[in-house]
Design a protein around this motif. Structure first.
Motif, PDB file in Angstrom:
ATOM      1  N   ARG A  27       0.643  -1.162   0.062  1.00  0.00           N
ATOM      2  CA  ARG A  27       0.023   0.000  -0.141  1.00  0.00           C
ATOM      3  C   ARG A  27       0.785   1.210  -0.120  1.00  0.00           C
ATOM      4  NH1 ARG A  27      -3.012  -0.504   5.423  1.00  0.00           N
ATOM      5  NH2 ARG A  27      -0.613  -0.982   5.892  1.00  0.00           N
ATOM      6  N   ALA A  28       2.126   1.101   0.143  1.00  0.00           N
ATOM      7  CA  ALA A  28       3.006   1.946   0.360  1.00  0.00           C
ATOM      8  C   ALA A  28       4.298   1.975  -0.858  1.00  0.00           C
ATOM      9  CB  ALA A  28       3.551   2.397   1.660  1.00  0.00           C
ATOM     10  N   GLU A  29       5.041   3.227  -0.920  1.00  0.00           N
ATOM     11  CA  GLU A  29       6.070   2.997  -1.902  1.00  0.00           C
ATOM     12  C   GLU A  29       7.134   4.039  -1.335  1.00  0.00           C
ATOM     13  OE1 GLU A  29       6.001   4.239  -5.959  1.00  0.00           O
ATOM     14  OE2 GLU A  29       4.208   5.837  -5.575  1.00  0.00           O
ATOM     15  N   ILE A  30       8.568   4.040  -1.306  1.00  0.00           N
ATOM     16  CA  ILE A  30       9.401   4.705  -0.724  1.00  0.00           C
ATOM     17  C   ILE A  30       9.616   5.827  -2.128  1.00  0.00           C
ATOM     18  CG2 ILE A  30      11.893   5.112  -0.125  1.00  0.00           C
ATOM     19  CD1 ILE A  30       9.953   3.777   1.829  1.00  0.00           C
ATOM     20  N   PHE A 283       0.626   3.530  10.533  1.00  0.00           N
ATOM     21  CA  PHE A 283       0.429   4.799  10.141  1.00  0.00           C
ATOM     22  C   PHE A 283      -0.134   4.735   8.942  1.00  0.00           C
ATOM     23  CE2 PHE A 283       3.242   8.065   7.815  1.00  0.00           C
ATOM     24  CZ  PHE A 283       2.600   9.117   8.113  1.00  0.00           C
ATOM     25  N   ILE A 284       0.153   3.723   7.877  1.00  0.00           N
ATOM     26  CA  ILE A 284      -0.759   3.548   6.647  1.00  0.00           C
ATOM     27  C   ILE A 284      -2.214   3.281   6.889  1.00  0.00           C
ATOM     28  CG2 ILE A 284      -0.695   2.240   4.305  1.00  0.00           C
ATOM     29  CD1 ILE A 284       1.845   4.176   4.683  1.00  0.00           C
ATOM     30  N   ASP A 285      -2.395   2.635   7.662  1.00  0.00           N
ATOM     31  CA  ASP A 285      -3.877   2.458   7.932  1.00  0.00           C
ATOM     32  C   ASP A 285      -4.696   3.650   8.269  1.00  0.00           C
ATOM     33  OD1 ASP A 285      -3.649  -0.354   7.794  1.00  0.00           O
ATOM     34  OD2 ASP A 285      -3.501  -0.607   9.953  1.00  0.00           O
ATOM     35  N   ALA A 286      -3.981   4.566   9.084  1.00  0.00           N
ATOM     36  CA  ALA A 286      -4.458   5.789   9.429  1.00  0.00           C
ATOM     37  C   ALA A 286      -4.791   6.745   8.174  1.00  0.00           C
ATOM     38  CB  ALA A 286      -3.901   6.421  10.464  1.00  0.00           C
ATOM     39  N   ILE A 287      -3.997   6.786   7.549  1.00  0.00           N
ATOM     40  CA  ILE A 287      -3.743   7.707   6.323  1.00  0.00           C
ATOM     41  C   ILE A 287      -5.157   6.858   5.286  1.00  0.00           C
ATOM     42  CG2 ILE A 287      -2.796   8.340   4.189  1.00  0.00           C
ATOM     43  CD1 ILE A 287      -0.091   8.114   5.816  1.00  0.00           C
ATOM     44  N   LEU A 288      -5.021   5.747   4.991  1.00  0.00           N
ATOM     45  CA  LEU A 288      -5.975   5.172   4.168  1.00  0.00           C
ATOM     46  C   LEU A 288      -7.231   5.112   4.556  1.00  0.00           C
ATOM     47  CD1 LEU A 288      -3.693   2.476   2.447  1.00  0.00           C
ATOM     48  CD2 LEU A 288      -4.205   4.432   1.586  1.00  0.00           C
ATOM     49  N   PRO A 293      -4.289   8.048  14.163  1.00  0.00           N
ATOM     50  CA  PRO A 293      -3.371   7.077  14.610  1.00  0.00           C
ATOM     51  C   PRO A 293      -3.072   6.493  16.163  1.00  0.00           C
ATOM     52  CG  PRO A 293      -2.251   8.763  13.402  1.00  0.00           C
ATOM     53  CD  PRO A 293      -3.824   9.170  13.949  1.00  0.00           C
ATOM     54  N   PRO A 294      -2.757   5.532  16.422  1.00  0.00           N
ATOM     55  CA  PRO A 294      -2.832   4.816  17.811  1.00  0.00           C
ATOM     56  C   PRO A 294      -1.992   5.755  18.647  1.00  0.00           C
ATOM     57  CG  PRO A 294      -2.566   3.168  16.135  1.00  0.00           C
ATOM     58  CD  PRO A 294      -2.270   4.145  15.424  1.00  0.00           C
ATOM     59  N   VAL A 295      -0.684   6.171  18.244  1.00  0.00           N
ATOM     60  CA  VAL A 295       0.056   7.046  19.108  1.00  0.00           C
ATOM     61  C   VAL A 295      -0.031   8.795  18.583  1.00  0.00           C
ATOM     62  CG1 VAL A 295       2.295   7.388  20.359  1.00  0.00           C
ATOM     63  CG2 VAL A 295       1.104   5.050  19.617  1.00  0.00           C
ATOM     64  N   THR A 296      -0.717   9.434  19.127  1.00  0.00           N
ATOM     65  CA  THR A 296      -1.020  10.420  18.675  1.00  0.00           C
ATOM     66  C   THR A 296       0.048  11.931  19.233  1.00  0.00           C
ATOM     67  OG1 THR A 296      -2.084  11.378  20.798  1.00  0.00           O
ATOM     68  CG2 THR A 296      -3.437   9.965  19.042  1.00  0.00           C
ATOM     69  N   ALA A 297      -0.068  13.057  18.411  1.00  0.00           N
ATOM     70  CA  ALA A 297       0.712  13.987  19.047  1.00  0.00           C
ATOM     71  C   ALA A 297       0.529  14.210  20.727  1.00  0.00           C
ATOM     72  CB  ALA A 297       0.359  15.232  18.116  1.00  0.00           C
ATOM     73  N   PHE A 298      -0.604  13.918  21.091  1.00  0.00           N
ATOM     74  CA  PHE A 298      -0.843  14.320  22.517  1.00  0.00           C
ATOM     75  C   PHE A 298       0.012  13.308  23.074  1.00  0.00           C
ATOM     76  CE2 PHE A 298      -3.281  13.637  26.435  1.00  0.00           C
ATOM     77  CZ  PHE A 298      -3.185  15.156  26.849  1.00  0.00           C
ATOM     78  N   ASP A 299      -0.073  12.144  22.757  1.00  0.00           N
ATOM     79  CA  ASP A 299       0.710  11.122  23.484  1.00  0.00           C
ATOM     80  C   ASP A 299       2.128  11.595  23.586  1.00  0.00           C
ATOM     81  OD1 ASP A 299      -1.376   9.393  24.073  1.00  0.00           O
ATOM     82  OD2 ASP A 299      -1.362   8.466  22.069  1.00  0.00           O
ATOM     83  N   GLY A 300       2.561  12.234  22.482  1.00  0.00           N
ATOM     84  CA  GLY A 300       4.024  12.345  22.192  1.00  0.00           C
ATOM     85  C   GLY A 300       4.540  13.583  23.276  1.00  0.00           C
ATOM     86  N   TYR A 301       3.487  14.449  23.242  1.00  0.00           N
ATOM     87  CA  TYR A 301       3.534  15.737  24.263  1.00  0.00           C
ATOM     88  C   TYR A 301       3.605  15.122  25.735  1.00  0.00           C
ATOM     89  CZ  TYR A 301       2.318  19.669  26.988  1.00  0.00           C
ATOM     90  OH  TYR A 301       2.384  20.700  27.996  1.00  0.00           O
TER      91      TYR A 301
END
Length: 323
Positions: A27-30, A283-288, A293-301
């Motif tokens: 589902r992805a490509e570099i 990450f790909i699941d969240a986009i498509l 995403p399971p680990v959000t910006a708030f989690d990172g914060y």
């Protein structure tokens, strides 16, 4: 939407780990690679494909999603730039260095229409998935947690706080995120630290109390040794102990005798055993699938908030209370 075009900024060790995983995902490509050391990006391109770019701008022109795999203190500036170009972002840990920069990135990520995921890979590691399952069916009382390193010399930049932001940002933050994931929100902490081997605080002892009443001790040393397991969680229940050994094993001793059951993931490939493959898939699941995403910006914060709170507790010699 067709294949998600992945652009990777920073083609060192972790950038290449992710590159190999995404190269296998149909589902992805570099599609684009950028590193300030051009030869490193060229080497990665020969292995997984992708246009080798001369600038960040060129990379943005050739991708849908950006992986930020650069040194810690560059994460915020690059991630904010990527969001400004309306790119989905996967940001390696740490989310930021310092609370002020973390607040800036959090606001940008939460106000963006693009997906933002933080690379706390251990959440996906089977050993910690299994621990989470146990915690959902039994109530723990307390825990002892260890997150050590044998050295901060390999690679050399791991011992340079001007790059890492400090030892807690480089290694210990993994399990700071993990205790919040497993046990819930923290209500207060006390911490002690000292400096021995490196030009920064490099030894830590912490006591955490959680809003649900749970509490734990936490030790982290930068120069203990690589004695197995350098990373361990011992969780205590009513007549039960559950012990993790890095990402290799989980031992469950349930009852009033010495019997135990061992679960092992030692034979898995590292990418799956450490959760890298699962987080990249998410990450790909969240986009498509257009989902969070399971680990959000708030989690990172929140992981940055824990790091800064520990440093503050040591600096002031005071208990830190979370509101």
């Amino acid at each position: 939407m067709g294949k998600v075009r992945i652009g990777i900024i920073g083609t060192g060790y972790i950038g290449n780990v992710h590159a190999r995983i995404f190269a296998k995902d149909e589902r992805a490509e570099i599609s684009a690679l950028y590193d300030i050391i051009h030869e490193k990006a060229e080497k990665t391109s020969r292995a997984v494909g992708g246009k080798v770019c001369r600038s960040r701008e060129e990379l943005f022109e050739n991708c849908d999603a950006v992986l930020v795999c650069t040194p810690n203190k560059t994460h915020v500036e690059i991630a904010v730039d990527a969001l400004g170009h309306e790119k989905h972002v996967f940001c390696e840990k740490p989310f930021a260095v310092g609370l002020e920069s973390a607040k800036v990135l959090l606001e940008k990520a939460q106000n963006s229409k693009c997906k933002f995921q933080v690379g706390h890979n251990r959440r996906y590691a089977p050993v910690y998935v299994k621990l989470k399952e146990i915690l959902q069916s039994d109530k723990p009382h307390s825990a002892h947690i260890k997150m050590n390193r044998g050295e901060l010399k390999n690679p050399a930049w791991t011992g340079d706080p001007s790059i890492t932001g400090g030892f807690l940002y480089e290694t210990t933050i993994h399990l700071f995120d993990m205790i919040r994931f497993q046990f819930g929100e923290i209500s207060e902490l006390v911490a002690y630290g000292s400096q021995h081997e490196y030009p920064e605080l490099d030894e830590f002892s912490i006591i955490f109390k959680f809003k649900n009443g749970f509490h734990c001790t936490f030790a982290s040393s930068s120069d203990a040794s690589w004695l197995f397991p350098f990373e361990r969680m011992e969780v205590f229940f009513h007549h039960r102990t559950v012990l993790t050994q890095e990402m290799e094993h989980l031992i469950d001793s349930n009852g009033m005798d010495a019997n135990f059951e061992t679960f092992s993931w030692a034979m898995l490939e590292k990418e799956e055993k450490w959760g890298y493959a699962q987080e990249d898939k998410a990450f790909i699941d969240a986009i498509l699938e257009d989902k969070e995403p399971p680990v959000t910006a708030f989690d990172g914060y929140k992981s940055v908030e824990i790091v800064e709170s520990v440093y503050k507790a040591i600096r002031l010699g005071e208990k830190i209370v979370f509101y």
